[in-house]
Design a protein around this motif. Structure first.
Motif, mmCIF file in Angstrom:
data_model
loop_
_atom_site.group_PDB
_atom_site.id
_atom_site.type_symbol
_atom_site.label_atom_id
_atom_site.label_comp_id
_atom_site.label_asym_id
_atom_site.label_seq_id
_atom_site.Cartn_x
_atom_site.Cartn_y
_atom_site.Cartn_z
ATOM 1 N N LYS A 54 0.851 -1.177 0.000
ATOM 2 C CA LYS A 54 0.000 0.000 0.000
ATOM 3 C C LYS A 54 0.892 1.233 0.000
ATOM 4 C CE LYS A 54 -3.560 2.406 2.666
ATOM 5 N NZ LYS A 54 -4.390 2.391 3.899
ATOM 6 N N ALA A 98 -1.107 2.148 -9.893
ATOM 7 C CA ALA A 98 -1.726 1.547 -8.724
ATOM 8 C C ALA A 98 -3.172 1.174 -8.984
ATOM 9 C CB ALA A 98 -1.644 2.502 -7.537
ATOM 10 N N ASP A 99 -3.627 0.194 -8.223
ATOM 11 C CA ASP A 99 -5.040 -0.167 -8.158
ATOM 12 C C ASP A 99 -5.528 0.366 -6.820
ATOM 13 O OD1 ASP A 99 -7.520 -1.248 -8.254
ATOM 14 O OD2 ASP A 99 -6.884 -3.336 -8.102
ATOM 15 N N ASP A 100 -6.148 1.535 -6.853
ATOM 16 C CA ASP A 100 -6.452 2.288 -5.635
ATOM 17 C C ASP A 100 -5.141 2.641 -4.937
ATOM 18 O OD1 ASP A 100 -9.203 2.300 -6.058
ATOM 19 O OD2 ASP A 100 -9.438 0.330 -5.127
ATOM 20 N N TYR A 101 -4.879 2.072 -3.765
ATOM 21 C CA TYR A 101 -3.669 2.441 -3.028
ATOM 22 C C TYR A 101 -2.571 1.389 -3.123
ATOM 23 C CZ TYR A 101 -6.471 6.162 -0.986
ATOM 24 O OH TYR A 101 -7.258 7.275 -0.814
ATOM 25 N N ARG A 102 -2.830 0.267 -3.797
ATOM 26 C CA ARG A 102 -1.841 -0.812 -3.890
ATOM 27 C C ARG A 102 -0.928 -0.592 -5.087
ATOM 28 N NH1 ARG A 102 -1.709 -6.071 -6.085
ATOM 29 N NH2 ARG A 102 -3.785 -5.721 -6.988
ATOM 30 N N ARG A 117 -0.667 9.028 -8.973
ATOM 31 C CA ARG A 117 -0.777 7.659 -9.494
ATOM 32 C C ARG A 117 -1.751 7.580 -10.658
ATOM 33 N NH1 ARG A 117 -2.605 5.950 -3.657
ATOM 34 N NH2 ARG A 117 -1.105 7.615 -3.335
ATOM 35 N N ARG A 164 -3.934 4.353 -13.179
ATOM 36 C CA ARG A 164 -4.301 2.938 -13.273
ATOM 37 C C ARG A 164 -3.579 2.279 -14.457
ATOM 38 N NH1 ARG A 164 -8.398 1.141 -10.137
ATOM 39 N NH2 ARG A 164 -9.584 2.715 -8.974
#
Length: 328
Positions: free
Chosen positions: A248, A308-312, A283, A285
């Motif tokens: 994260k 990132a995928d959201d916060y990951r 960031r 996607r």
């Protein structure tokens, strides 16, 4: 040459402009041939289950190659076959699901006329482009598209000039009309031009060029500033991402941050990266087009984006990656 004019007495600009005038007038009168025959030809090609096989000889052959290429790049599968080669085996490339588009200004090309009985026997539809509706080819065609011009731009009236231009324009009219009828899109165009700049911009996604896995520079928030700098050096992207154990994103540290650290008088030996990192990080996607990543970098005046995928954290893309991929 029997005579030669003195170059001092010859006006090349006048000669060139006269060619443009003649060809322009020839194209203006071509409008009358965008008629019911043109619509029938478009319908035949639109409904064709195979390919459009373009044939021609001499100058008509060169124009035919361009027409076939235009068809193929705009959603109508097509290829060119030289009429003479077709008479010596290449006609085997054509089957009864195809349509033949044969080009001859006179409409009397012996090489093409020799092929027509074979095409008829195989029930292959024939569209001809000629300057004479009552020519042999015109009479035998399922549809004949007339491209008769007032005169050739050649002062001798011999060199195909206005007639080849008219043929090319008629081919463009067919291709573009079919393009519109099919609802052909910019993305479709890119699929047939993957090596071009447009193809790269419309087909290449961030996920195709990003650094992932072990290539991602990253440390945890309790890493020392020294260890973070070593990670920046090892991965050679001018930055490192600060993440937790689940990847994260917590922050980012760049070369620019390092210069600010010098000005702050931070104790390099004891400082942790969490004390000097920039929280968050811009960031994007992975499924976003690479060109959109470029636009975001330029807007934010940065050289690196977190993927990132959201916060990951999934990856990192650098301006140099876009440059190598030909997006810039």
């Amino acid at each position: 040459m029997s005579t030669q004019l003195s170059i001092a007495n010859f006006n090349f600009q006048t000669a060139g402009k006269e060619v443009l005038r003649i060809e322009r007038e020839s194209l203006e009168q071509l409008d009358q041939y965008i008629n019911d025959d043109f619509a029938r030809a478009c319908e035949m090609i639109y409904l064709c289950q195979g390919k459009v096989v373009v044939m021609g000889m001499g100058k008509s052959g060169y124009i035919g190659k361009k027409i076939a290429a235009t068809f193929a790049s705009t959603g109508t599968p097509a290829f060119f076959v030289h009429a003479s080669e077709a008479n010596h085996g290449d006609i085997g490339m054509v089957d009864n699901s195809d349509i033949v588009l044969a080009i001859s200004n006179s409409g009397e090309s012996n090489d093409i006329l020799a092929l027509i009985p074979v095409l008829k026997r195989q029930h292959i539809k024939l569209i001809c482009i000629t300057s004479r509706v009552n020519s042999a080819m015109g009479r035998l065609a399922d549809v004949n598209l007339c491209i008769k011009v007032l005169q050739e731009a050649c002062p001798l009236g011999l060199t195909p000039t206005s007639s080849t231009t008219a043929t090319l324009v008629m081919g463009d009219a067919l291709a573009v009309a079919l393009l519109e009828a099919r609802g052909f899109t910019t993305e479709d165009f890119a699929l047939s031009h993957p090596g071009g700049a447009l193809g790269r911009k419309l087909l290449l996604h961030v996920s195709d060029i990003m650094h992932s896995g072990n290539e991602i520079p990253h440390v945890t928030r309790d890493a020392s500033l020294r260890d973070a700098l070593l990670e920046v050096t090892r991965k050679n992207l001018g930055m490192t991402v600060i993440v937790d154990d689940l990847m994260k994103i917590e922050g980012i540290f760049t070369d620019g941050d390092l210069r600010r650290v010098f000005d702050m008088g931070i104790d390099f030996r004891n400082a942790t990266i969490s004390e000097v990192m920039t929280h968050g990080g811009i960031r994007i996607r992975p499924n976003v087009l690479a060109v959109d990543a470029l636009n975001l970098m330029q807007k934010k005046n940065i050289t690196t984006l977190l993927v990132a995928d959201d916060y990951r954290l999934l990856g990192v893309v650098h301006m140099h990656d876009l440059l190598r991929a030909g997006v810039i």
